[in-house]
Scaffold this motif. Structure first.
Motif, mmCIF file in Angstrom:
data_model
loop_
_atom_site.group_PDB
_atom_site.id
_atom_site.type_symbol
_atom_site.label_atom_id
_atom_site.label_comp_id
_atom_site.label_asym_id
_atom_site.label_seq_id
_atom_site.Cartn_x
_atom_site.Cartn_y
_atom_site.Cartn_z
ATOM 1 N N ALA A 1 35.421 -6.972 21.241
ATOM 2 C CA ALA A 1 35.587 -5.579 20.807
ATOM 3 C C ALA A 1 34.431 -5.112 19.929
ATOM 4 O O ALA A 1 34.243 -3.917 19.729
ATOM 5 C CB ALA A 1 36.908 -5.419 20.060
ATOM 6 N N LEU B 1 42.383 -14.298 18.882
ATOM 7 C CA LEU B 1 42.069 -13.195 17.967
ATOM 8 C C LEU B 1 40.563 -13.094 17.732
ATOM 9 O O LEU B 1 39.991 -11.989 17.777
ATOM 10 C CB LEU B 1 42.789 -13.410 16.634
ATOM 11 N N LEU B 2 39.913 -14.241 17.508
ATOM 12 C CA LEU B 2 38.467 -14.250 17.280
ATOM 13 C C LEU B 2 37.715 -13.754 18.520
ATOM 14 O O LEU B 2 36.733 -13.016 18.405
ATOM 15 C CB LEU B 2 37.995 -15.655 16.914
ATOM 16 N N GLY C 1 30.680 -12.731 22.117
ATOM 17 C CA GLY C 1 30.521 -11.304 21.859
ATOM 18 C C GLY C 1 29.311 -10.722 22.565
ATOM 19 O O GLY C 1 29.390 -9.658 23.199
ATOM 20 N N VAL D 1 34.135 -5.690 16.745
ATOM 21 C CA VAL D 1 34.567 -5.465 15.369
ATOM 22 C C VAL D 1 33.927 -6.479 14.428
ATOM 23 O O VAL D 1 33.465 -6.149 13.333
ATOM 24 C CB VAL D 1 36.107 -5.562 15.260
ATOM 25 N N SER D 2 33.883 -7.745 14.858
ATOM 26 C CA SER D 2 33.381 -8.814 14.000
ATOM 27 C C SER D 2 31.899 -8.677 13.700
ATOM 28 O O SER D 2 31.417 -9.117 12.657
ATOM 29 C CB SER D 2 33.663 -10.174 14.638
ATOM 30 N N ILE E 1 31.150 -15.030 17.884
ATOM 31 C CA ILE E 1 30.546 -13.701 17.780
ATOM 32 C C ILE E 1 29.225 -13.648 18.536
ATOM 33 O O ILE E 1 28.978 -12.747 19.330
ATOM 34 C CB ILE E 1 30.307 -13.331 16.305
ATOM 35 N N TYR F 1 38.911 -11.749 20.829
ATOM 36 C CA TYR F 1 39.156 -10.300 20.942
ATOM 37 C C TYR F 1 38.230 -9.511 20.018
ATOM 38 O O TYR F 1 37.626 -8.508 20.428
ATOM 39 C CB TYR F 1 40.612 -9.983 20.625
ATOM 40 N N LEU F 2 38.126 -9.978 18.770
ATOM 41 C CA LEU F 2 37.261 -9.295 17.802
ATOM 42 C C LEU F 2 35.800 -9.343 18.229
ATOM 43 O O LEU F 2 35.056 -8.370 18.041
ATOM 44 C CB LEU F 2 37.422 -9.930 16.417
#
Length: 204
Positions: free
Chosen positions: A58, A51-52, A133, A60-61, A129, A54-55
């Protein structure tokens, strides 16, 4: 092929260093006789990591962490939780090998603690992140999806391996003496992480 290899190498580099999540899963393997009994911890930790990731991929985070108060709140929660987690590990060690049956986590407790050590670790979240990310920005479309899946796959594989290694150690350590020392060391490491979080919180 490049996104796949990049994602796997990057995820291994982030997940392998000793952390609260790894310590918890290793201990669950060592204290349970069967692999399936530690499955709730493996699945929960893997889903949380996925989940982390993916965020992070994406984007989002990144939006969430633009707010300074979110960082402060996360660090405060993380500090107190790690302090509590360290106490649980130390208490488990003090019980001794004879009472090992009593300190095994139930499926419900495994899920709760696995989710907590995965989602209440500020540095792990910030690393996900900041590193995963940011690295994902090099890819688009299918390449980004392959990169994310590669990172997620590493979490699932690594957590399974940790439990298996812990289980083998638990089988060898019949009297529980080695596990007791590992739990004590784990507690000290976790308290050290809590102290480090507190210092970072002071500078925020």
């Amino acid at each position: 092929m490049e996104p796949l290899l990049h994602g796997m190498v990057l995820a291994f580099g982030l997940i392998i260093p000793l952390g609260v999540q790894n310590i918890f899963l290793f201990n669950q393997g060592a204290t349970h006789k069967k692999f399936l009994h530690a499955l709730p911890a493996i699945v929960t930790a893997s889903i949380c990591d996925s989940l982390l990731i993916y965020l992070a991929v994406a984007g989002v985070s990144v939006v969430v962490f633009t707010f300074e108060w979110v960082k402060v709140l996360l660090f405060i929660i993380g500090f107190f939780f790690l302090g509590y987690m360290g106490w649980v590990m130390w208490k488990s060690a003090s019980e001794g090998g004879i009472k090992q049956e009593q300190v095994r986590f139930s499926p419900k407790h495994q899920i709760t603690f696995a989710a907590s050590v995965s989602l209440l670790n500020p540095h792990a979240i910030l690393d996900t992140i900041g590193v995963i990310g940011t690295s994902s920005l090099a890819y688009t479309g299918e390449g980004k999806m392959i990169f994310a899946i590669a990172c997620m796959s590493v979490s699932w594989i690594w957590f399974c391996l940790l439990v298996i290694v812990g289980q083998k150690l638990g089988q060898i350590d019949n009297h529980g003496k080695l596990l007791k020392r590992i739990n004590q060391l784990s507690a000290l490491i976790i308290w050290g992480m809590a102290l480090y979080l507190g210092m970072n919180l002071f500078h925020l």
